[in-house]
Structures are given as structure tokens and as C-alpha cells.
Scaffold this active site. Structure first.
Site, PDB file in Angstrom:
ATOM      1  N   CYS A 105     -21.554   1.738   7.458  1.00 56.15           N
ATOM      2  CA  CYS A 105     -22.723   1.648   8.336  1.00 56.15           C
ATOM      3  C   CYS A 105     -22.791   2.908   9.214  1.00 56.15           C
ATOM      4  CB  CYS A 105     -22.599   0.343   9.129  1.00 56.15           C
ATOM      5  SG  CYS A 105     -24.068  -0.253   9.973  1.00 56.15           S
ATOM      6  N   THR A 106     -23.157   2.780  10.474  1.00 56.24           N
ATOM      7  CA  THR A 106     -23.265   3.944  11.348  1.00 56.24           C
ATOM      8  C   THR A 106     -21.902   4.509  11.765  1.00 56.24           C
ATOM      9  OG1 THR A 106     -23.572   2.434  13.211  1.00 56.24           O
ATOM     10  CG2 THR A 106     -25.547   3.410  12.252  1.00 56.24           C
TER      11      THR A 106
END
Lengths: 236, 236
Positions: A105-106
Site C-alpha cells: 500500500c502507501t
């Protein structure tokens, strides 16, 4: 379990992490066999997640100076970590000797801010993916991306696909299939709304509005971090 | 977030829980909107999971006497819970007034041992599913099973599908699709080995051997619990 080389995995843990970015891969990778897994944070105090409960670190930065697999999850706390020199220094240090430098993800933006994705292809949460370009990384719209020893997963639930692919790379496909069966990972999403290509416009707009509300100016902050880094001396 | 009724969710937390049985649904359900989520255990001491880290309860049994949604995860610790009168009493008490009584994976066996699935259809981890019959429940080979206010998910990762389906039942399909997009839940398992119908024979045999090694006599213990209950007085 056949004889396998011992492995250590370090997950970075920080406030406002999206806990499933960490707990999904941790579930899969805890079944690698002959593995020791740590959740590593600045201190051993409980760390608040995005899901109304804390996670308790198993080690502090000072206690983990090397690992075989570094995994950096994402979440709304990402930006604060990207601005935190102590955390980035730890990430760089353990990445330096790790066999695998990974993110979900981020979390990819944290690796990017640490200078670890420059010139690499990487996955990221769909809504933040293009921000990787600001750090000299190449965003890829796939669930799992391998580039040399960097491995990244897309948004949140992609961490499970990522971890199974990494399991196969490390312990072989038969072992990954065994782990998949143990976790009954035969997904059947009740709706077809899991990516911006498949979700309807109203759903996408609602997601973007939620981010603007809970993390106002997020993209601008990430861009400012990238610009500062571009003018900074190399990280080491 | 539109105006929505407040909801409380209580996850049962116990030693040797399969943490993704809990953390997967918790991630999804934490996004229900106007929701308070608790991890509830006997005490507030950290609880060891199956994945080399603990989870810290947010509340003890004594602190949570009612909830809107009860969710019971599974794991190798299931059998000990099925033999523990204090935990079963708490499960029965909160289930009594809950709107939704739910489980993931072998958490269904805990609900069954509490007398809460007698006459109900339910999902369970594939390898333990048939054991539900010993408690008068009807096992169903599906990812998510609704039967009146009982909702259950299959093994481990089915908890994500379960939680999205429950989200739709409670807050509507549009909200569930929004949560799905936020979690980028567009799964792409790297292998096709997530169920006994799809895995090869060697993988299935390896899984069963692992269970025999780490939880010897598990099925016999579950059967003995069921037999004791069949001769016991009704739970209340």
C-alpha cells in the site's frame, strides 16, 4: 517442515498504520517456516492503528539492526513517517543488508522517501500510486511487483497476494500453495468494486472525498517531501 | 459519512487465535461508520496470537456486557475456548442481545459449543467444517453464510468476504462497495490452491499432517466436547 534457512522478518510499525497492511502479510509470512517475525517501532509502547485497536511492538528500532525481510505497511500515518528522520534512518539501515526490501500500500511511499525506490518499479495504493513518480520510482498498476530485491503490494488487501508471491520466491511454489490452502485463500468478494477500473464513479468520488476530509492536503504534503529530498544531499 | 445508527462491535480475543480471522474483519468493519470496536478478552493483558505477536485487548469480559455485533474468530486456540466455561458464558451473554452473532473460520465451533448454532447453517474452515454437525449445526461450504442473525465466514481470509457482506447487510451495498474500494479488495491470488476442491492432493495431505503435528487429537477433543454438551443441561 523440511529443513529451511532461518529467516527474520521486520515489519515497521507506526501510528495510524492501516493494520491489515501489516497483519495480512504477517499472517502469510509467519507460515514461511523457520521464521522469526518482529513488529518494530520507535519504542515498545503500544502503537495506535487505524482500526480502533493498538498493536504492541515486539522490538524497538534499537533492538533490530538487521533483518532478512523488511516490510513497510501503509496508512494515513504514512506522511508523518516520511517526515520523520529517525524512522527513515532505521528503514535505510535495515534495508541496506536485507535480502528483501518490501512494502504494502502507501508503505511504498515510505520506502521512496527513504530513497529506496529510486529507479525501481513499485506498486502502491491506487489512489496514491502516481505520487511514486515524485521520488523517481515507477508506479505499476499491479497487485504485486517484483523489481530486483524490492517487492511491493498494492492497496491494503494486496498485501496477502504480495506475501504469497514472496513466499513462493523464498520457499518455493509448493510451500506457498500450502500456506494458501491453510488460510483458505479462495477469495469471493461479494461486489466488484475493488479497483478504480471496476468501481463506479460515485464510489470513487466518495473515497476521494473521505481522504480529503480525514487527510486534507495529503498529496501536497507528499509532493513537498519529495521536493525537499530532491534538493537534499543523498541519504548516505 | 451520512447519518447512521451507532454500532458497537465486540471481537472475542483469546490465546492462539489466528490473528487474520480477527484483523481482516476488524479492518472492514472499522469502516462501517459511527462504529466502536472492541477486542474483548478475559483481562486486558496482551493475548498471544498464532503469528508471533500479541494483540492488546481494548476491554475485558467484565467491561462489555452487551454489543450490537459479536464476532468470534478461530484458530488453534479454539478447542481450549470450547472447554472454558467463563468464555462460553460471556459469549452466550453478549449473543443474547446482539443484533448479529458472527464467526470466522473455526470461531464457528466456539459459537456451536456455546449452543448458539444449534439448528443453524454455518461456514467454517474447510478442514473442520464437518465438526459442526456434532453440535447440531449444518455446515455449508461457502465463503459467507447468513442464517437469520447468525453470519459466518469460512477459513481465515473468508473473514474479509464475510465482513463486506455484513457491511452491505447493515449499511447497504453502496457503503460496502466504498469500503471495498478503500481496501483495494480486487484479489489476485498468485496460485489456485485456496480450497480443498482446488488444491492438489499433496498440498491437502501436507496441511492435514501439519494439523496433526501442531494440534494432535484436535478432532477427537472437539467430538468429546460435543458429546459432553449433548448430555449436559441446556446452557440457560
Amino acid at each position: 517442515m523440511p529443513e529451511t534457512a532461518p529467516l527474520h522478518i521486520a515489519f515497521l510499525l507506526y501510528p495510524d498504520v492501516t493494520q491489515l497492511d501489516l497483519t495480512g502479510p504477517a499472517q502469510v509470512l509467519s507460515r514461511l517456516g523457520n521464521v522469526r517475525l518482529d513488529l518494530v517501532a520507535k519504542t515498545r509502547e503500544p502503537v495506535q492503528t487505524d482500526a480502533q485497536f493498538t498493536l504492541l511492538p515486539t522490538a524497538s528500532f534499537a533492538e533490530v539492526r538487521r533483518t532478512d525481510i523488511l516490510c513497510v505497511p501503509g496508512g494515513f500515518g504514512t506522511v508523518a513517517v516520511m517526515e520523520d528522520a529517525e524512522t527513515l534512518a532505521w528503514v535505510r539501515q535495515v534495508a541496506d543488508t536485507a535480502q528483501w526490501v518490501t512494502s504494502v500500500c502507501t508503505g511504498s511511499l515510505i520506502l521512496a522517501a527513504a530513497g529506496l525506490l529510486t529507479g525501481y518499479r513499485a506498486a502502491c495504493h491506487w489512489a496514491s500510486r502516481e505520487q511514486l513518480t515524485w521520488f523517481g520510482a515507477e508506479p505499476v498498476a499491479e497487485r504485486v511487483v517484483f523489481d530486483r530485491n524490492r517487492v511491493s503490494g498494492g492497496g491494503v488487501t494486496a498485501g496477502i497476494d504480495f506475501a504469497l508471491a514472496l513466499t513462493a520466491a523464498i520457499r518455493g511454489e509448493a510451500h506457498a500453495k500450502f500456506v494458501q490452502l491453510s488460510l483458505e485463500y479462495d477469495p469471493a468478494p461479494p461486489f466488484d468494486s475493488g479497483s478504480p477500473e471496476r468501481a463506479d464513479a460515485a464510489t470513487i468520488a466518495r473515497y476521494r472525498a473521505m481522504v480529503d476530509k480525514f487527510a486534507p492536503g495529503r498529496a501536497d504534503k507528499v509532493r513537498a517531501i519529495a521536493e525537499r529530498l530532491a534538493h537534499a544531499a543523498p541519504p548516505r
